[in-house]
Design an enzyme around this catalytic site. Structure first.
Site, mmCIF file in Angstrom:
data_model
loop_
_atom_site.group_PDB
_atom_site.id
_atom_site.type_symbol
_atom_site.label_atom_id
_atom_site.label_comp_id
_atom_site.label_asym_id
_atom_site.label_seq_id
_atom_site.Cartn_x
_atom_site.Cartn_y
_atom_site.Cartn_z
ATOM 1 N N LYS A 205 -2.127 -2.755 -7.028
ATOM 2 C CA LYS A 205 -3.482 -2.188 -6.975
ATOM 3 C C LYS A 205 -4.089 -2.081 -8.372
ATOM 4 C CE LYS A 205 -2.328 2.031 -8.602
ATOM 5 N NZ LYS A 205 -2.986 2.904 -9.607
ATOM 6 N N THR B 11 -8.120 3.562 -6.976
ATOM 7 C CA THR B 11 -8.111 2.861 -8.260
ATOM 8 C C THR B 11 -9.351 2.000 -8.457
ATOM 9 O OG1 THR B 11 -5.704 2.843 -8.362
ATOM 10 C CG2 THR B 11 -6.838 1.148 -9.626
#
Length: 345
Positions: free
Chosen positions: A203, A260
């Site tokens: 991620k 994120t």
């Protein structure tokens, strides 16, 4: 939620050493203290430890957030580890092997080691749990990871959050789940260490790509497309290596990816934005003390995907931009020019 202690849910249950006094290590110290643990936070610099003990805050990383009374700090790693039945590792991924080699002789023989790190080691392509095993010879019942949407500042402020605690030994995972459960932090247990680690590492790379798109001035359609294709890319690799695909649909996959890629608090997204605005990797490193794990791990994840025979365009192109071999604009143009494939591919 505010900065006042929310208190323990079950009372004191042992000593925890948190090795690494950056933003996430410090924030997780608060979580552990709120869960009823006595926490010793190890800081590399003696002045950081002294400030934490005297001012009750880590002004270098989480200025203005008061630490609970049950969090103390030291720059003496042997002192931090003495008597700790739980050792939380919160250093940059690429320094773990070197640090842990020095620390291992002081870790209690039965202590459980927990990785907060989200990266893949350069050269070896090892996940952090694999590095821990190689350095300490600990069995899988003594190695765990925590992953999920873990923006440190929000967790330190005790804003409601959830994460995954993974260990191959289900009983150990549930024990850790209880140790870090507080009024503001809800952990879920899992035995899929592999899936949690790959989701957490990948991620960051996708976050860099999304940040580049934002830095270039693109909007929500572009970022949503990158997030979705990034999840598919992560799942392809994780499943190829044997992870449970449902892990990638949960907090350690989709949840962490969304946080994120969406938040300006994300170091990886911020790093990517600066790349999109034309800064070089070296210029960004020089402008901040924070580590963007994706910038370090993108080449490892690219190599891991190639080794596994997985198509990984986002990891490939992000690595090219971070390495200075392609601009962010060229990355976007190249990705759009790729041959289309079925949606579920």
């Amino acid at each position: 939620m505010n900065n006042q202690s929310t208190g323990s849910t079950t009372g004191g249950r042992g000593k925890v050493a948190v090795l690494g006094a950056g933003s996430w290590g410090t924030a997780f110290s608060i979580v552990l203290a709120d869960g009823g643990n006595d926490v010793t936070l190890w800081a590399r610099r003696e002045e950081v430890a002294a400030t934490i003990n005297s001012e009750r805050e880590n002004s270098d990383y989480l200025r203005g957030i008061q630490l609970p009374p049950s969090v103390g700090a030291t720059s003496d790693v042997e002192k931090a580890l003495s008597g700790a039945d739980l050792v939380v590792l919160a250093t940059p991924s690429q320094t773990l092997r070197e640090n842990l080699t020095t620390w291992a002789p002081f870790i209690e023989p039965d202590a459980v080691m927990v990785s907060l790190m989200k990266g893949v080691e350069l050269g070896t392509l090892n996940r952090m749990s694999e590095v821990i095993h190689q350095v300490t010879d600990a069995g899988p019942e003594r190695i765990a990871v925590i992953s999920g949407p873990n923006l440190a500042k929000e967790i330190a402020r005790r804003e409601p959050a959830a994460s995954v605690v993974a260990c191959e030994d289900e009983d150990v995972a549930k024990m850790l789940q209880a140790r870090c459960h507080s009024a503001a932090f809800r952990p879920y247990s899992s035995v899929d260490v592999l899936g949690c680690e790959l989701g957490g590492a990948y991620k960051n790379v996708v976050g860099l790509g999304v940040g580049m798109a934002v830095g270039l001035g693109f909007g929500d359609n572009t970022t949503a497309s990158l997030i979705t294709r990034g999840l598919a890319e992560t799942a392809r690799l994780a499943m190829k290596l044997g992870a449970n695909p449902l892990t990638l649909m949960g907090l350690a996959g989709l949840g962490d990816l969304v946080a994120t890629c969406s938040s300006p608090l994300s170091r990886n997204r911020s790093f990517g934005e600066k790349l999109g605005q034309g800064m070089t990797t070296e210029e960004i490193y020089a402008s901040t003390r924070q580590v963007a794990e994706g910038a370090k791990s993108c080449s490892s994840l690219r190599a891991l995907a190639e080794q596994s025979g997985c198509d990984a365009p986002i990891a490939n192109y992000v690595d090219e931009v971070v390495g200075g071999r392609m601009t962010a604009t060229e990355m976007m143009d190249t990705m759009l020019a790729r041959d289309t494939k079925p949606e579920m591919d």
